[in-house]
Design a protein around this motif. Structure first.
Motif, PDB file in Angstrom:
ATOM      1  N   PRO A 161       0.795  -1.236   0.000  1.00  0.00           N
ATOM      2  CA  PRO A 161       0.000   0.000   0.000  1.00  0.00           C
ATOM      3  C   PRO A 161       0.824   1.282   0.000  1.00  0.00           C
ATOM      4  O   PRO A 161       0.453   2.245  -0.660  1.00  0.00           O
ATOM      5  CB  PRO A 161      -0.835  -0.115   1.278  1.00  0.00           C
ATOM      6  CG  PRO A 161      -0.929  -1.580   1.529  1.00  0.00           C
ATOM      7  CD  PRO A 161       0.378  -2.157   1.068  1.00  0.00           C
ATOM      8  N   ARG A 162       1.930   1.324   0.732  1.00  0.00           N
ATOM      9  CA  ARG A 162       2.713   2.555   0.806  1.00  0.00           C
ATOM     10  C   ARG A 162       3.249   2.941  -0.577  1.00  0.00           C
ATOM     11  O   ARG A 162       3.225   4.107  -0.964  1.00  0.00           O
ATOM     12  CB  ARG A 162       3.862   2.391   1.794  1.00  0.00           C
ATOM     13  CG  ARG A 162       4.629   3.685   2.021  1.00  0.00           C
ATOM     14  CD  ARG A 162       5.649   3.545   3.120  1.00  0.00           C
ATOM     15  NE  ARG A 162       4.968   3.306   4.387  1.00  0.00           N
ATOM     16  CZ  ARG A 162       5.553   2.842   5.466  1.00  0.00           C
ATOM     17  NH1 ARG A 162       6.822   2.554   5.464  1.00  0.00           N
ATOM     18  NH2 ARG A 162       4.870   2.669   6.575  1.00  0.00           N
ATOM     19  N   TRP A 165       0.310   3.988  -2.797  1.00  0.00           N
ATOM     20  CA  TRP A 165      -0.144   5.339  -2.481  1.00  0.00           C
ATOM     21  C   TRP A 165       0.679   6.365  -3.249  1.00  0.00           C
ATOM     22  O   TRP A 165       0.149   7.357  -3.741  1.00  0.00           O
ATOM     23  CB  TRP A 165      -0.070   5.575  -0.984  1.00  0.00           C
ATOM     24  CG  TRP A 165      -0.394   6.982  -0.581  1.00  0.00           C
ATOM     25  CD1 TRP A 165       0.430   7.885   0.013  1.00  0.00           C
ATOM     26  CD2 TRP A 165      -1.646   7.659  -0.769  1.00  0.00           C
ATOM     27  NE1 TRP A 165      -0.218   9.078   0.219  1.00  0.00           N
ATOM     28  CE2 TRP A 165      -1.498   8.972  -0.258  1.00  0.00           C
ATOM     29  CE3 TRP A 165      -2.870   7.282  -1.310  1.00  0.00           C
ATOM     30  CZ2 TRP A 165      -2.528   9.902  -0.292  1.00  0.00           C
ATOM     31  CZ3 TRP A 165      -3.903   8.215  -1.338  1.00  0.00           C
ATOM     32  CH2 TRP A 165      -3.728   9.503  -0.832  1.00  0.00           C
TER      33      TRP A 165
END
Length: 200
Positions: A161-162, A165
């Motif tokens: 996810p990081r 993002w």
């Protein structure tokens, strides 16, 4: 801010896009107004939006694994360097949005050279990391011209996810720049900025 192999290219891109804003703000462009201008801005928006969404989708496959694995599924089954190919689509879209064939062609030529060079550098780097596997990849998949019939996706992927993002922020930056370009064009169209250049 951390520096990476792509930092000089990103700085050059930012500088060239800032220059594009200035040129649009201070130039009369033959196709900037009227129905043709609106059509070009719409086509430009479609190109930029497709590039932004494509870059997010590509990041699903590569996010966090770029130097660890040789990714060959999803967009990477179609083209070896989908992020560069999509960036070219975005630059074409921005060039069309400017309402000038001169600007659109300049964007294609300049950014074509930048991304072709980056793709070659990336291939050399991946060759050092992955050896024979990358040689097969180069034989099977073209660098920047997609072969859509080769598209395939795995049943599942690990997503970080990081890193994903960051891809959303990147996409937002592209769309935000489209808005800035439209604003620079509006300043010129309404006589707020001087017309020091005339472009076809």
């Amino acid at each position: 801010m951390t520096s990476s192999r792509s930092t000089p290219r990103l700085r050059l891109t930012a500088g060239l896009l800032a220059l594009l804003l200035v040129v649009v703000a201070i130039s009369e462009r033959r196709f900037a107004a009227g129905l043709v201008g609106e059509a070009l801005q719409l086509v430009g928006l479609v190109c930029v939006a497709c590039a932004a969404l494509g870059r997010i989708w590509t990041s699903v496959f590569i996010a966090g694994f770029k130097d660890q694995l040789l990714v060959r599924s999803g967009p990477y089954a179609v083209v070896r360097h989908p992020l560069y190919a999509l960036s070219m689509l975005a630059m074409l879209g921005l060039g069309l949005t400017a309402g000038s064939m001169t600007i659109a062609m300049a964007m294609l030529i300049v950014f074509g050279a930048i991304y072709t060079t980056a793709a070659r550098d990336e291939d050399r780097y991946l060759q050092q990391l992955h050896g024979a596997a990358h040689e097969r990849f180069e034989r099977d998949v073209r660098a920047l011209l997609p072969r859509w019939s080769a598209y395939r996706v795995p049943d599942s992927l690990e997503v970080r996810p990081r890193v994903l993002w960051k891809a959303f922020l990147d996409a937002g930056t592209l769309l935000g720049f489209y808005g800035l370009l439209r604003f620079a064009d509006a300043l010129q169209q309404h006589g707020v900025t001087p017309a020091w250049l005339t472009l076809v």
